[in-house]
Design a protein around this motif. Structure first.
Motif, PDB file in Angstrom:
ATOM      1  N   ASP A 115       0.851  -1.118  -0.090  1.00 37.63           N
ATOM      2  CA  ASP A 115       0.149  -0.024   0.069  1.00 37.63           C
ATOM      3  C   ASP A 115       0.888   1.249  -0.132  1.00 37.63           C
ATOM      4  N   LEU A 116       0.868   2.035  -0.958  1.00 37.52           N
ATOM      5  CA  LEU A 116       1.663   3.310  -1.114  1.00 37.52           C
ATOM      6  C   LEU A 116       0.680   4.604  -0.818  1.00 37.52           C
ATOM      7  N   ALA A 117      -0.067   4.230   0.099  1.00 40.01           N
ATOM      8  CA  ALA A 117      -1.208   5.459   0.669  1.00 40.01           C
ATOM      9  C   ALA A 117      -0.128   6.212   1.558  1.00 40.01           C
ATOM     10  N   PRO A 118      -0.448   7.392   1.885  1.00 42.16           N
ATOM     11  CA  PRO A 118       0.310   8.204   2.900  1.00 42.16           C
ATOM     12  C   PRO A 118       0.030   7.484   4.157  1.00 42.16           C
ATOM     13  N   SER A 119       0.999   7.307   5.162  1.00 45.46           N
ATOM     14  CA  SER A 119       0.890   6.711   6.316  1.00 45.46           C
ATOM     15  C   SER A 119      -0.433   6.928   7.057  1.00 45.46           C
TER      16      SER A 119
ATOM     17  N   TYR B 229      -3.201   4.951   5.368  1.00 46.77           N
ATOM     18  CA  TYR B 229      -2.779   3.544   5.864  1.00 46.77           C
ATOM     19  C   TYR B 229      -3.249   3.015   7.345  1.00 46.77           C
ATOM     20  N   GLU B 230      -3.118   3.924   8.238  1.00 49.12           N
ATOM     21  CA  GLU B 230      -3.114   3.503   9.421  1.00 49.12           C
ATOM     22  C   GLU B 230      -4.726   3.883   9.647  1.00 49.12           C
ATOM     23  N   ALA B 231      -5.704   4.743   8.848  1.00 51.87           N
ATOM     24  CA  ALA B 231      -7.112   4.846   9.239  1.00 51.87           C
ATOM     25  C   ALA B 231      -7.406   3.519   8.501  1.00 51.87           C
ATOM     26  N   GLY B 232      -7.086   3.032   7.564  1.00 57.53           N
ATOM     27  CA  GLY B 232      -7.874   1.581   6.949  1.00 57.53           C
ATOM     28  C   GLY B 232      -7.070   1.277   5.715  1.00 57.53           C
ATOM     29  N   HIS B 233      -6.498  -0.368   5.951  1.00 57.93           N
ATOM     30  CA  HIS B 233      -6.248  -0.817   4.845  1.00 57.93           C
ATOM     31  C   HIS B 233      -6.384  -2.026   4.514  1.00 57.93           C
ATOM     32  N   ILE B 234      -6.064  -2.774   3.520  1.00 54.13           N
ATOM     33  CA  ILE B 234      -6.351  -4.033   3.154  1.00 54.13           C
ATOM     34  C   ILE B 234      -5.603  -4.904   4.191  1.00 54.13           C
ATOM     35  N   PRO B 235      -6.649  -5.844   4.591  1.00 48.66           N
ATOM     36  CA  PRO B 235      -5.797  -6.701   5.644  1.00 48.66           C
ATOM     37  C   PRO B 235      -4.544  -7.470   5.113  1.00 48.66           C
TER      38      PRO B 235
ATOM     39  N   ALA C 192      -1.873  -5.917   4.040  1.00 48.36           N
ATOM     40  CA  ALA C 192      -1.196  -5.185   3.200  1.00 48.36           C
ATOM     41  C   ALA C 192       0.129  -4.468   3.890  1.00 48.36           C
ATOM     42  N   TRP C 193       1.240  -4.285   3.356  1.00 46.51           N
ATOM     43  CA  TRP C 193       2.490  -3.694   3.762  1.00 46.51           C
ATOM     44  C   TRP C 193       2.484  -2.203   3.348  1.00 46.51           C
ATOM     45  N   PHE C 194       2.647  -1.495   4.444  1.00 48.27           N
ATOM     46  CA  PHE C 194       3.039   0.263   4.145  1.00 48.27           C
ATOM     47  C   PHE C 194       4.196   0.421   3.434  1.00 48.27           C
ATOM     48  N   ALA C 195       4.303   1.215   2.463  1.00 48.18           N
ATOM     49  CA  ALA C 195       5.494   1.374   1.636  1.00 48.18           C
ATOM     50  C   ALA C 195       5.564   2.819   1.176  1.00 48.18           C
ATOM     51  N   VAL C 196       6.658   3.598   0.975  1.00 47.98           N
ATOM     52  CA  VAL C 196       6.612   4.929   0.403  1.00 47.98           C
ATOM     53  C   VAL C 196       7.173   4.758  -1.080  1.00 47.98           C
ATOM     54  N   ARG C 197       6.472   5.301  -1.996  1.00 46.12           N
ATOM     55  CA  ARG C 197       6.706   4.996  -3.557  1.00 46.12           C
ATOM     56  C   ARG C 197       8.199   5.449  -3.575  1.00 46.12           C
ATOM     57  N   ALA C 198       8.631   6.687  -3.092  1.00 47.47           N
ATOM     58  CA  ALA C 198      10.021   7.119  -3.498  1.00 47.47           C
ATOM     59  C   ALA C 198      11.172   6.407  -3.177  1.00 47.47           C
ATOM     60  N   ARG C 199      10.614   5.351  -2.205  1.00 47.57           N
ATOM     61  CA  ARG C 199      11.928   4.454  -1.601  1.00 47.57           C
ATOM     62  C   ARG C 199      11.977   3.021  -2.152  1.00 47.57           C
ATOM     63  N   LEU C 200      11.021   2.952  -3.044  1.00 42.81           N
ATOM     64  CA  LEU C 200      11.007   1.511  -3.907  1.00 42.81           C
ATOM     65  C   LEU C 200      12.240   1.493  -4.831  1.00 42.81           C
ATOM     66  N   PRO C 201      12.685   0.336  -5.127  1.00 42.74           N
ATOM     67  CA  PRO C 201      12.251  -0.784  -4.538  1.00 42.74           C
ATOM     68  C   PRO C 201      13.119  -1.418  -3.573  1.00 42.74           C
ATOM     69  N   GLY C 202      13.740  -0.550  -2.719  1.00 41.12           N
ATOM     70  CA  GLY C 202      14.505  -1.012  -1.706  1.00 41.12           C
ATOM     71  C   GLY C 202      13.866  -1.308  -0.486  1.00 41.12           C
ATOM     72  N   ASN C 203      12.717  -0.778  -0.168  1.00 41.74           N
ATOM     73  CA  ASN C 203      11.896  -1.145   1.001  1.00 41.74           C
ATOM     74  C   ASN C 203      10.840  -2.480   0.645  1.00 41.74           C
TER      75      ASN C 203
ATOM     76  N   PRO D 285      -4.723   4.991  -2.329  1.00 47.42           N
ATOM     77  CA  PRO D 285      -6.275   5.229  -1.863  1.00 47.42           C
ATOM     78  C   PRO D 285      -7.076   5.376  -3.377  1.00 47.42           C
ATOM     79  N   ASP D 286      -6.494   5.793  -4.440  1.00 45.12           N
ATOM     80  CA  ASP D 286      -7.401   5.769  -5.627  1.00 45.12           C
ATOM     81  C   ASP D 286      -7.008   5.008  -6.864  1.00 45.12           C
ATOM     82  N   GLY D 287      -5.753   4.477  -6.574  1.00 46.04           N
ATOM     83  CA  GLY D 287      -4.873   3.741  -7.377  1.00 46.04           C
ATOM     84  C   GLY D 287      -3.912   4.543  -8.053  1.00 46.04           C
ATOM     85  N   ALA D 288      -3.992   6.001  -8.169  1.00 45.67           N
ATOM     86  CA  ALA D 288      -3.034   6.784  -9.090  1.00 45.67           C
ATOM     87  C   ALA D 288      -1.599   6.527  -8.713  1.00 45.67           C
TER      88      ALA D 288
END
Length: 729
Positions: A597-601, A604-610, A612-623, A638-641
């Motif tokens: 899940d690349l949502a803002p944290s 993510y904390e408010a509600g995510h797919i059971p 799912a891993w939180f990650a920041v797009r700018a830190r891919l793929p190392g994270n 959130p909207d897939g963008a």
């Protein structure tokens, strides 16, 4: 070397305009004439004309890193990687063996010498990996001349002395397939020439950026770190937080003009060059990277600011200091309420924030609405009006708006807002919806009369249709923000085409969330003659040089209904495999998919797919090292963008099947599938978001620290120097 020196900002602006004109001319030549020797001759004439303007290419912006033989700087490149123009800096002895380009190329001299030897291939190409070359001619490229190469021409390069040359290609050096290079000038074995690595944007120093911020020209300073890092580690006063993770989704609204001078920086993590490359591929021509990032700014003796929306927050503190805005402590307000005194409490935040928590008995009335709605609610001049927000800024600005307008009632700001109320041991209300209604005809007349005095005091100009058409016609030369300051519901019901929703109170509270280009033109719109004027009065005091109110507002003008979305071509090009929510649920049940899940944290904390891993797009793929390997990797946001943008640029051997959740987590929710809250699976540190003082993960003393930070801004801007604020005492 350049014979004359321009100031850094002037050189950058002039270079961007000249590069843009040159590339457009070259594009037209190729379109009309194809790739022929005659066409390349015409292209070389245009490139020579650009290169001979040596004052546009200061060595400080195109240096060679210590120990390196050279460095390539991108000046222009199309989104499809065509028509790529570079400034190539080289030190004495830099050389390249015989190689081709598989596209046409033209090289022109800025300063220094680049000696070229040219070859043609003479073998029949029947032996893989082998070939023969024959020398045809030589040319030393200096200022005033150029060399031209067809796609299968070969040449060597040797820099004699330190030099800078412009290299124009029909295709980016990072996207040329099948280029080859020979080890010997006569030919023999050859190997595939690797893509050119490390191409950068032109550089500027912290001192040069400091000077640019004060030269009166248009400029945007973009910090591409995540918002939490931006807030905690410190940033420039006038920097806009534009995280690399969401840059494509934000920048066109905040920096609408392609030739705007943009300075990008980071904290030394290497994000700035990645951000600059994205901007250049989006068509921005005037992109610079501040060498050394935030650390270099501090090392130069300049001020770094923590927190978010700093210019607006600091401005609020200055307004209280200069204007003597009166305030009332929570305990004193409670005493007066208990005593039955006549008090009207108005909360200047949007209804969503009011709903979360409010002072008991208060009415919601966002900041720009105060002069519009309050006069109708205080027929008696002895009623005390108290303005509050969550902290300080909107309380101060709101109270001072009513005072500047000449409301006859006593007006005070609630000291430290709802935080101060709660810290005094008083209870807040939750879930309330009470708002001040729109004014009656008599109330509107009173409000307009008050606003007219403010317009006169702060010399707010009104602009008619002819004037607006002129500004729109000049938008390629001067940035124009067309902002509708009514509430979002009114905007959606009908607004001028091309305008953006920017509720006035929020615009003043968080100006950097709506506009990134300093010294731009701003036209404000309402339908009542009050809200735009009040908002304009604050923007003028914040130092925006050209702020207009649209005369007669929306009256008699054609309107657009709904909310238009800014076109994002990068999303349209992000063709990635999609998976529907139901199909993903089945894959998860079978253990076949891992979800990132690349949502803002905060989201993510408010509600995510059971699971799912939180990650920041700018830190891919190392994270992704922490993410379990499954048959399919599914990205969501959130909207897939953001997920679509990330998937389009990922190439992971460990995850051969990468998909995006169609419609993002919102579609999962809409399908009736369950979500989980909290920090379940963290592939990244959740430092991507600024956290409100009452965030559940905030420090216990967060409110006290936040209020001290706001109050201390007044001293910090004294050290900063000229902020451009013009608040009368």
């Amino acid at each position: 070397m350049p014979e004359t020196q321009m100031n850094p900002g002037g050189a950058a602006d002039a270079r961007a305009a000249a590069v843009d004109e040159t590339v457009e001319a070259i594009r037209a030549i190729e379109r009309d004439s194809g790739v022929t020797p005659a066409a390349l001759e015409r292209i070389s004439e245009r490139l020579i004309a650009l290169a001979t303007q040596t004052e546009l290419f200061p060595p400080s912006s195109f240096g060679v890193p210590p120990g390196a033989p050279g460095k390539a700087y991108r000046l222009a490149e199309d989104a499809d990687h065509r028509f790529a123009l570079y400034a190539s800096a080289g030190t004495n002895g830099r050389a390249a063996p015989p190689h081709n380009h598989t596209t046409w190329a033209v090289i022109a001299g800025v300063y220094g010498q680049e000696h070229n030897v040219f070859y043609r291939r003479t073998d029949d190409r029947s032996v893989p990996g082998q070939g023969s070359l024959e020398k045809t001619h030589e040319l030393t490229v200096v200022k005033g001349n150029a060399c031209k190469l067809m796609p299968d021409d070969f040449h060597t390069i040797e820099t004699r002395g330190n030099g800078l040359h412009l290299h124009m290609y029909g295709m980016s050096l990072e996207h040329l397939p099948g280029r080859i290079t020979f080890a010997r000038e006569s030919g023999g074995p050859y190997f595939v020439y690797p893509p050119t690595a490390g191409i950068a944007a032109p550089r500027v120093s912290a001192a040069e950026v400091h000077a640019m911020l004060r030269d009166g020209s248009e400029m945007a300073v973009l910090d591409v770190r995540e918002e939490g890092v931006f807030s905690e580690e410190g940033h420039l006063f006038f920097a806009n937080c534009m995280p690399l993770s969401r840059l494509e989704l934000m920048v066109r609204d905040l920096v609408p003009r392609r030739l705007t001078r943009i300075v990008v920086y980071d904290g030394g993590e290497g994000l700035a060059d990645r951000g600059a490359t994205k901007l250049q591929l989006m068509g921005y021509r005037n992109v610079l990277v501040m060498e050394g990032g935030a650390a270099a700014w501090a090392a130069a003796g300049y001020e770094l600011f923590t927190g978010v929306n700093v210019p607006s927050k600091a401005f609020g503190e200055l307004v209280e200091h200069r204007c003597g805005t009166p305030h009332i402590a929570a305990s004193e307000l409670k005493r007066r309420l208990d005593a039955g005194e006549k008090v009207l409490i108005v909360d200047s935040r949007p209804i969503g924030e009011f709903r979360n928590m409010s002072i008991p008995g208060a009415f919601d009335c966002p900041g720009a609405e105060l002069v519009y709605r309050v006069p109708d609610r205080v027929p008696s001049p002895d009623t005390l009006v108290v303005v509050n927000c969550a902290g300080r800024t909107r309380s101060i600005i709101g109270a001072q708006s009513l005072r500047n307008a000449g409301l006859p009632n006593p007006v005070m700001a609630l000291e430290n807002g709802t935080m101060g109320w709660e810290m005094a041991g008083l209870d807040l209300a939750r879930g309330r919806e009470e708002s001040l209604p729109p004014p009656s005809p008599d109330g509107l007349a009173r409000a307009r009369a008050l606003a007219e005095k403010v317009a006169e005091r702060f010399s707010i100009p009104r602009i008619d249709d002819v004037g607006l058409a002129r500004l729109k016609g000049e938008a390629a030369q001067r940035t124009l923000y067309l902002l509708d300051v009514r509430n979002p519901e009114e905007y959606a019901a009908g607004h001028l085409a091309g305008s953006r929703s920017a509720p006035g109170g929020q615009l003043v509270q968080a100006t950097d969330a709506y506009m990134a280009t300093r010294n731009a033109r701003v036209v404000l719109i309402d339908d009542d003659g009050v809200r735009a004027v009040m908002t304009a009065s604050w923007l003028v005091q914040m130092g925006w040089p050209e702020v207009f109110v649209l005369d007669r507002g929306l009256a008699g003008r054609p309107l657009v209904h709904g909310v238009e979305k800014t076109a994002i071509p990068e999303l349209e090009r992000a063709t990635v495999p999609l998976v529907a929510p139901a199909a993903l649920k089945e894959m998860l049940d079978r253990g076949e998919a891992a979800v990132v899940d690349l949502a803002p944290s905060l989201s993510y904390e408010a509600g995510h797919i059971p699971g799912a891993w939180f990650a920041v797009r700018a830190r891919l793929p190392g994270n992704l090292a922490a993410v379990p390997r499954r048959k399919v990797l599914v990205l969501t946001s959130p909207d897939g963008a953001v997920a679509r943008l990330a998937a389009a640029e990922l190439a992971l051997p460990d995850f051969s099947d990468i998909r995006v959740l169609d419609g993002g987590t919102e579609a999962w929710r809409a399908a009736g599938l369950s979500l989980t809250g909290g920090r379940e699976a963290m592939a990244d540190e959740p430092n991507d978001c600024w956290r409100r003082p009452y965030d559940p993960y905030a420090r216990p003393d967060a409110r006290e620290r936040y209020l001290r930070w706001e109050i201390d801004l007044i001293r910090q801007i004294e050290r900063e120097g000229d902020t451009g604020f013009r608040v009368p005492g």
